[in-house]
Design a protein around this motif. Structure first.
Motif, PDB file in Angstrom:
ATOM      1  N   SER A  78     -14.842  -3.682 -28.492  1.00 32.26           N
ATOM      2  CA  SER A  78     -14.823  -2.552 -27.565  1.00 32.26           C
ATOM      3  C   SER A  78     -15.786  -2.809 -26.405  1.00 32.26           C
ATOM      4  CB  SER A  78     -15.179  -1.247 -28.285  1.00 32.26           C
ATOM      5  OG  SER A  78     -16.420  -1.394 -28.948  1.00 32.26           O
ATOM      6  N   PRO A  79     -15.357  -3.675 -25.492  1.00 30.48           N
ATOM      7  CA  PRO A  79     -16.231  -3.986 -24.355  1.00 30.48           C
ATOM      8  C   PRO A  79     -16.325  -2.806 -23.388  1.00 30.48           C
ATOM      9  CG  PRO A  79     -14.075  -4.939 -24.007  1.00 30.48           C
ATOM     10  CD  PRO A  79     -14.079  -4.366 -25.410  1.00 30.48           C
ATOM     11  N   SER A  80     -17.420  -2.794 -22.643  1.00 28.82           N
ATOM     12  CA  SER A  80     -17.516  -1.803 -21.575  1.00 28.82           C
ATOM     13  C   SER A  80     -16.769  -2.361 -20.367  1.00 28.82           C
ATOM     14  CB  SER A  80     -18.987  -1.528 -21.239  1.00 28.82           C
ATOM     15  OG  SER A  80     -19.619  -2.714 -20.816  1.00 28.82           O
ATOM     16  N   ARG A  81     -16.553  -1.517 -19.388  1.00 29.93           N
ATOM     17  CA  ARG A  81     -15.805  -1.913 -18.193  1.00 29.93           C
ATOM     18  C   ARG A  81     -16.696  -1.756 -16.968  1.00 29.93           C
ATOM     19  NH1 ARG A  81     -10.293  -3.283 -18.943  1.00 29.93           N
ATOM     20  NH2 ARG A  81      -9.808  -2.825 -21.096  1.00 29.93           N
ATOM     21  N   GLU A  82     -16.577  -2.720 -16.063  1.00 32.74           N
ATOM     22  CA  GLU A  82     -17.318  -2.669 -14.804  1.00 32.74           C
ATOM     23  C   GLU A  82     -16.389  -3.040 -13.670  1.00 32.74           C
ATOM     24  OE1 GLU A  82     -20.689  -5.263 -15.070  1.00 32.74           O
ATOM     25  OE2 GLU A  82     -21.783  -3.906 -16.383  1.00 32.74           O
ATOM     26  N   GLY A  83     -16.880  -2.884 -12.466  1.00 39.55           N
ATOM     27  CA  GLY A  83     -16.121  -3.279 -11.289  1.00 39.55           C
ATOM     28  C   GLY A  83     -15.141  -2.214 -10.846  1.00 39.55           C
ATOM     29  N   VAL A  84     -14.395  -2.558  -9.810  1.00 37.35           N
ATOM     30  CA  VAL A  84     -13.425  -1.639  -9.226  1.00 37.35           C
ATOM     31  C   VAL A  84     -12.372  -1.276 -10.273  1.00 37.35           C
ATOM     32  CG1 VAL A  84     -11.726  -1.331  -7.392  1.00 37.35           C
ATOM     33  CG2 VAL A  84     -13.793  -2.659  -6.957  1.00 37.35           C
ATOM     34  N   GLY A  85     -12.265  -0.014 -10.562  1.00 41.36           N
ATOM     35  CA  GLY A  85     -11.266   0.460 -11.519  1.00 41.36           C
ATOM     36  C   GLY A  85     -11.509   0.002 -12.946  1.00 41.36           C
ATOM     37  N   GLY A  86     -12.713  -0.486 -13.240  1.00 43.31           N
ATOM     38  CA  GLY A  86     -13.024  -0.934 -14.597  1.00 43.31           C
ATOM     39  C   GLY A  86     -12.237  -2.157 -15.029  1.00 43.31           C
ATOM     40  N   ARG A  87     -11.933  -3.019 -14.065  1.00 41.29           N
ATOM     41  CA  ARG A  87     -11.109  -4.201 -14.357  1.00 41.29           C
ATOM     42  C   ARG A  87     -11.845  -5.281 -15.150  1.00 41.29           C
ATOM     43  NH1 ARG A  87      -6.535  -6.002 -11.979  1.00 41.29           N
ATOM     44  NH2 ARG A  87      -7.490  -8.041 -11.737  1.00 41.29           N
ATOM     45  N   ASN A  88     -13.151  -5.364 -15.010  1.00 46.03           N
ATOM     46  CA  ASN A  88     -13.916  -6.425 -15.664  1.00 46.03           C
ATOM     47  C   ASN A  88     -14.466  -5.962 -17.004  1.00 46.03           C
ATOM     48  OD1 ASN A  88     -13.526  -8.028 -13.363  1.00 46.03           O
ATOM     49  ND2 ASN A  88     -15.376  -7.227 -12.401  1.00 46.03           N
ATOM     50  N   ARG A  89     -14.110  -6.699 -18.046  1.00 47.74           N
ATOM     51  CA  ARG A  89     -14.632  -6.405 -19.375  1.00 47.74           C
ATOM     52  C   ARG A  89     -16.011  -7.041 -19.506  1.00 47.74           C
ATOM     53  NH1 ARG A  89      -9.103  -6.923 -19.919  1.00 47.74           N
ATOM     54  NH2 ARG A  89      -8.106  -5.716 -21.550  1.00 47.74           N
ATOM     55  N   VAL A  90     -16.914  -6.301 -20.115  1.00 43.48           N
ATOM     56  CA  VAL A  90     -18.266  -6.805 -20.356  1.00 43.48           C
ATOM     57  C   VAL A  90     -18.527  -6.701 -21.850  1.00 43.48           C
ATOM     58  CG1 VAL A  90     -20.720  -6.531 -19.846  1.00 43.48           C
ATOM     59  CG2 VAL A  90     -19.010  -6.059 -18.063  1.00 43.48           C
ATOM     60  N   TYR A  91     -18.746  -7.855 -22.477  1.00 42.26           N
ATOM     61  CA  TYR A  91     -18.934  -7.922 -23.923  1.00 42.26           C
ATOM     62  C   TYR A  91     -20.415  -8.047 -24.245  1.00 42.26           C
ATOM     63  CZ  TYR A  91     -13.930  -8.679 -23.987  1.00 42.26           C
ATOM     64  OH  TYR A  91     -12.581  -8.532 -23.821  1.00 42.26           O
TER      65      TYR A  91
END
Length: 139
Positions: free
Chosen positions: A31-44
């Motif tokens: 369950s990664p968090s999301r970053e960037g425009v529209g939450g496109r980038n997954r952050v693990y």
């Protein structure tokens, strides 16, 4: 600030595809968090990395994703370690039984194949023409 990972970094580290990681996410294992425009980038997080490592280990053991998820989820709540270990032992025992049965089935199939090969070779030898089936030889 804790260390984080991108999907590409985890894919490279564990030698799997980003698609596989997204699939494990869809199955609720990550369950990664999301970053960037529209939450496109997954952050693990390191937690996600550990869960991915345990998931891949479970897959190598032949466990289903639901079995892996239940085991990994148990470690999220450190209520009763003995119960968690006993549950894991039960899953491992069941998997061992399954694999041993598969091995016995494979051994039986290999014995049948050997018997059929031997019979075919015997029939060819009786026909007197190695490599030629008896009903196709010239009269």
């Amino acid at each position: 600030m804790p260390t984080t990972y991108t999907i590409a970094e985890l894919a490279r580290e564990f030698d799997i595809t980003a698609r596989a990681i997204r699939f494990y996410e869809d199955q609720g294992l990550l369950s990664p968090s999301r970053e960037g425009v529209g939450g496109r980038n997954r952050v693990y997080t390191p937690r996600d990395r550990t869960r991915l490592k345990l998931t891949l280990r479970g897959k190598r053991l032949g466990l289903t994703l639901s079995e892996i998820k239940s085991i990994v989820d148990m470690y999220e709540s450190p209520k009763d370690t003995a119960a968690q270990i006993n549950r894991f032992l039960g899953v491992l025992s069941h998997q061992r039984e399954t694999l041993e049965q598969q091995r016995a089935d494979i051994d039986m199939a290999l014995e049948e194949i050997s018997a059929h090969e031997e019979e075919c070779r015997r029939l060819l030898a009786e026909a007197g023409a190695p490599g030629t089936p008896p009903d196709t030889r010239a009269a």
